[in-house]
Design a protein around this motif. Structure first.
Motif, mmCIF file in Angstrom:
data_model
loop_
_atom_site.group_PDB
_atom_site.id
_atom_site.type_symbol
_atom_site.label_atom_id
_atom_site.label_comp_id
_atom_site.label_asym_id
_atom_site.label_seq_id
_atom_site.Cartn_x
_atom_site.Cartn_y
_atom_site.Cartn_z
ATOM 1 N N LYS A 22 8.476 2.448 5.643
ATOM 2 C CA LYS A 22 9.131 1.229 5.154
ATOM 3 C C LYS A 22 10.211 0.776 6.138
ATOM 4 C CE LYS A 22 8.595 1.981 0.218
ATOM 5 N NZ LYS A 22 9.363 2.176 -1.000
ATOM 6 N N PHE A 60 -3.506 15.099 -3.892
ATOM 7 C CA PHE A 60 -2.957 15.065 -5.254
ATOM 8 C C PHE A 60 -4.026 14.579 -6.223
ATOM 9 C CE2 PHE A 60 1.734 15.533 -5.867
ATOM 10 C CZ PHE A 60 1.989 16.144 -4.663
ATOM 11 N N PHE A 109 5.134 16.417 -2.196
ATOM 12 C CA PHE A 109 5.720 15.224 -2.823
ATOM 13 C C PHE A 109 6.954 14.773 -2.037
ATOM 14 C CE2 PHE A 109 8.856 13.779 -6.152
ATOM 15 C CZ PHE A 109 8.328 12.518 -6.288
ATOM 16 N N LEU A 166 1.376 7.083 8.126
ATOM 17 C CA LEU A 166 0.641 6.449 7.026
ATOM 18 C C LEU A 166 -0.607 7.262 6.666
ATOM 19 C CD1 LEU A 166 0.607 4.038 5.143
ATOM 20 C CD2 LEU A 166 -0.624 2.730 6.852
ATOM 21 N N GLY A 215 5.862 13.327 1.207
ATOM 22 C CA GLY A 215 5.280 12.002 0.980
ATOM 23 C C GLY A 215 6.352 10.931 0.858
ATOM 24 N N LEU A 216 7.407 11.250 0.101
ATOM 25 C CA LEU A 216 8.486 10.281 -0.082
ATOM 26 C C LEU A 216 9.197 9.997 1.242
ATOM 27 C CD1 LEU A 216 10.161 11.174 -3.487
ATOM 28 C CD2 LEU A 216 8.424 9.484 -2.993
ATOM 29 N N GLU A 273 0.842 -1.215 0.000
ATOM 30 C CA GLU A 273 0.000 0.000 0.000
ATOM 31 C C GLU A 273 0.871 1.256 0.000
ATOM 32 O OE1 GLU A 273 -2.816 0.441 3.213
ATOM 33 O OE2 GLU A 273 -3.433 2.402 2.453
ATOM 34 N N ILE A 274 1.931 1.239 0.844
ATOM 35 C CA ILE A 274 2.823 2.408 0.921
ATOM 36 C C ILE A 274 3.484 2.646 -0.435
ATOM 37 C CG2 ILE A 274 4.971 3.266 1.955
ATOM 38 C CD1 ILE A 274 4.056 1.789 4.546
ATOM 39 N N ASN A 275 3.966 1.562 -1.057
ATOM 40 C CA ASN A 275 4.579 1.696 -2.382
ATOM 41 C C ASN A 275 3.585 2.271 -3.379
ATOM 42 O OD1 ASN A 275 7.137 0.839 -1.753
ATOM 43 N ND2 ASN A 275 6.669 -1.319 -2.096
ATOM 44 N N ASN A 297 1.885 6.576 -6.710
ATOM 45 C CA ASN A 297 0.762 7.379 -7.204
ATOM 46 C C ASN A 297 1.068 8.872 -7.099
ATOM 47 O OD1 ASN A 297 -1.838 7.591 -8.309
ATOM 48 N ND2 ASN A 297 -2.693 8.026 -6.292
ATOM 49 N N VAL A 298 1.626 9.271 -5.942
ATOM 50 C CA VAL A 298 1.979 10.680 -5.742
ATOM 51 C C VAL A 298 3.022 11.095 -6.782
ATOM 52 C CG1 VAL A 298 3.068 12.288 -4.149
ATOM 53 C CG2 VAL A 298 1.371 10.706 -3.292
ATOM 54 N N GLU A 299 4.012 10.233 -7.026
ATOM 55 C CA GLU A 299 5.066 10.522 -7.989
ATOM 56 C C GLU A 299 4.462 10.665 -9.398
ATOM 57 O OE1 GLU A 299 8.306 7.806 -7.607
ATOM 58 O OE2 GLU A 299 9.305 8.596 -9.384
ATOM 59 N N LEU A 301 0.995 4.148 -2.761
ATOM 60 C CA LEU A 301 0.722 5.560 -2.450
ATOM 61 C C LEU A 301 1.863 6.437 -2.956
ATOM 62 C CD1 LEU A 301 -0.649 5.203 1.194
ATOM 63 C CD2 LEU A 301 -1.945 6.021 -0.761
ATOM 64 N N ALA A 302 3.110 6.013 -2.670
ATOM 65 C CA ALA A 302 4.271 6.805 -3.076
ATOM 66 C C ALA A 302 4.332 6.891 -4.602
ATOM 67 C CB ALA A 302 5.543 6.189 -2.512
ATOM 68 N N LEU A 322 0.457 10.260 4.690
ATOM 69 C CA LEU A 322 0.785 9.850 3.312
ATOM 70 C C LEU A 322 -0.494 9.651 2.487
ATOM 71 C CD1 LEU A 322 2.953 8.988 1.259
ATOM 72 C CD2 LEU A 322 2.868 6.697 2.209
ATOM 73 N N ASN A 376 -1.790 11.840 -0.789
ATOM 74 C CA ASN A 376 -2.225 11.130 -1.987
ATOM 75 C C ASN A 376 -3.621 11.584 -2.427
ATOM 76 O OD1 ASN A 376 -1.303 8.842 -3.698
ATOM 77 N ND2 ASN A 376 -3.315 8.109 -3.147
ATOM 78 N N ALA A 384 6.946 7.776 3.327
ATOM 79 C CA ALA A 384 6.967 6.408 2.803
ATOM 80 C C ALA A 384 8.250 5.708 3.239
ATOM 81 C CB ALA A 384 6.867 6.442 1.286
#
Lengths: 431, 68
Positions: B46, B21, B35, B11, B38-39, A281-283, A288-290, A285-286, B14, B18, B42
């Motif tokens: 992780k 955006f 952005f 989370l 957000g990174l 999910e985190i991947n 999607n934002v990118e 979201l990241a 984030l 999203n 994330a």
């Protein structure tokens, strides 16, 4: 008295006891039976003054019966007539009435029927009190960092829960309270565990507590159907997740808990998501934002490109339009001056025409005036006089038109064409 | 991992970025900041997911012991 006789008398005296001593002797001899459990069916169950409990325990065929006595706080399960139970207590004769009874220390429900009945009775009572009300259920915190666990360290439930939890999510601190989950000590242990969490959760930042054990017969799960544990779960200061038994097992704590899990593993599954799922999910979201920001930039660039093309196009279009307007305008001016010249000619022509018409009209008028003037001339009195007529006036110049205008001897003046005659009227005659 | 880091809050933030955006007409300068944030979130989340072990604190060893 012989020695033998003396001995017999002593023995006889020893065997004679008062009633009270006799009962006391029996009671002391019955003490050894205190650990024995007696199984039978309950009848004539009564509670008096909210405290004293009496009932009869009888054999299945009704041929044997024992009175039982206890106090209400020793009952940890509801009891009613017809239930099969096992009692354990002191058998004794109550001296005052000479009645035999068991002073009950502990009651166990015997057989599935009694357990089910007790379960229903407690369930009904707690439900009426609002312990199962959905509106009082608390939200289980998402991604807890510190949790409490109540179960037995030797049970499969402990291993299952800890293993599944670790497989799903790491870095969680588990405060484990080792408690018996079966048998007599279970209720006390679990209640004590909840007391500990109520006291310490703030200090240790414990966000929720899990109460769990594996499946078993209804008898094994009995502690989880007890009013005491149900109330502990209800009054817990932190949210409680219960995972007791297997899928189909239903216990009272399940109804009271803020969240019910079907098994110990399921309890772990319900309190936290699988990290692989969360990672994905985190991947997502990241990414999607990118993607969205790249898209936004591309869109803006495209817009700018489009804008500059549009601008020059616009300018060219407008310049052309302006030229067209100017050309049209000059044509208009030219045609307008032609038009004006034409109009001016027309005006000249009209003016000339009018002048001629006026001149003609004037000519005619002069002629008419000349005619009229000669006609007028012919009407002049002098001209009339020339033709032989005359005008008679009195001294005052008043024209005399009939005989009544004059009197006899009045002087009158007669105007002729070439002079005047002054006369005196001699006679007046009617014609 | 700093003590203040809260996985759920990170989370949620984030997710919020999203959503913003996705749904709003955003100012590019603001979007670039978000952005970056957000990174960062994330990455932190992780890192948290990399933790594999759970710690078990035993409150009492045997039944009937007085709990601390």
């Amino acid at each position: 008295m012989t020695k033998k006789k003396q001995q017999d008398l002593f023995t006889e005296q020893l065997n004679i006891l008062t009633v009270a001593d006799y009962i006391a002797l029996i009671n002391s001899n019955l003490e050894v039976l205190s650990d024995i459990k007696v199984e039978g069916e309950v009848s004539e169950f009564r509670v008096s003054q909210g405290k004293w409990v009496t009932f009869k325990l009888k054999s299945e065929d009704g041929e044997a019966i024992i009175d039982c006595f206890t106090v209400i706080f020793k009952l940890d399960q509801p009891v009613e007539d017809g239930m099969k139970i096992r009692v354990q207590g002191r058998p004794r004769i109550y001296p005052k009435y000479g009645k035999f009874s068991i002073s009950v220390e502990d009651i166990e429900l015997a057989g599935a029927g009694s357990l089910k009945r007790a379960f229903e009775l407690t369930k009904k009572k707690l439900e009426a009190e609002g312990l199962f009300a959905p509106e009082r259920k608390r939200q289980i915190p998402e991604y807890p960092k510190t949790i409490g666990l109540i179960t037995s360290s030797g049970a499969a439930a402990y291993t299952d829960f800890v293993k599944v939890l670790e497989n799903r999510f790491g870095g969680i601190k588990i405060y484990f309270y080792n408690a018996r989950v079966q048998g007599k000590g279970a209720i006390g242990d679990v209640v004590e565990a909840f007391d500990w969490f109520d006291l310490n959760h703030k200090k240790e930042n414990i966000e929720l507590v899990v109460l769990t054990r594996g499946g078993g017969a209804m008898e094994d799960l009995q502690a989880f159907n007890s009013e005491e544990i149900a109330r502990s779960v209800f009054s817990s200061n932190i949210p409680v997740v219960c995972g007791v038994g297997h899928e189909r097992d239903e216990t009272l704590v399940d109804f009271v808990a803020d969240l019910r899990a079907s098994t110990p593993s399921n309890a772990a599954e319900l309190i936290i998501r699988d990290k692989r799922e969360v990672l994905s999910e985190i991947n997502g979201l990241a990414q999607n934002v990118e993607y969205l920001i790249k898209h936004e930039i591309e869109e803006k660039q495209a817009f700018l490109g489009h804008f500059s093309t549009r601008t020059s196009q616009f300018i060219n279009e407008k310049t052309y339009e302006m030229k067209q307007v100017l050309i049209t305008f000059s044509h208009r001016v030219k045609s307008l001056s032609g038009f004006l010249a034409q109009k001016s000619q027309q005006v000249d022509y009209l003016i000339n025409n009018n002048i001629r018409a006026i001149e003609n009209k004037l000519g005619n008028s002069i002629q008419i005036i000349a005619q009229q003037s000669s006609l007028l001339k012919s009407y002049s009195p002098k001209e009339v006089l020339k033709r032989g007529y005359s005008i008679v006036t009195n001294k005052n110049g008043k024209i005399i038109k009939n005989i009544n205008d004059v009197v006899k001897d009045e002087e009158i003046e007669t105007t002729l064409s070439d002079g005047k005659l002054i006369s005196i009227i001699k006679n007046i005659q009617n014609s | 991992m700093s003590e203040e880091f809260n996985f759920k809050k990170a989370l949620d933030e984030l997710k919020k970025i999203n959503e913003e955006f996705d749904s709003e007409e955003i100012d590019l300068d603001e979007a670039l900041k978000k952005f970056k944030r957000g990174l960062e979130l994330a990455k932190k989340c992780k890192e948290r997911l990399k933790e594999v072990e759970n710690e078990v604190v035993k409150i009492k060893e045997k039944f009937g012991e007085k709990s601390s």
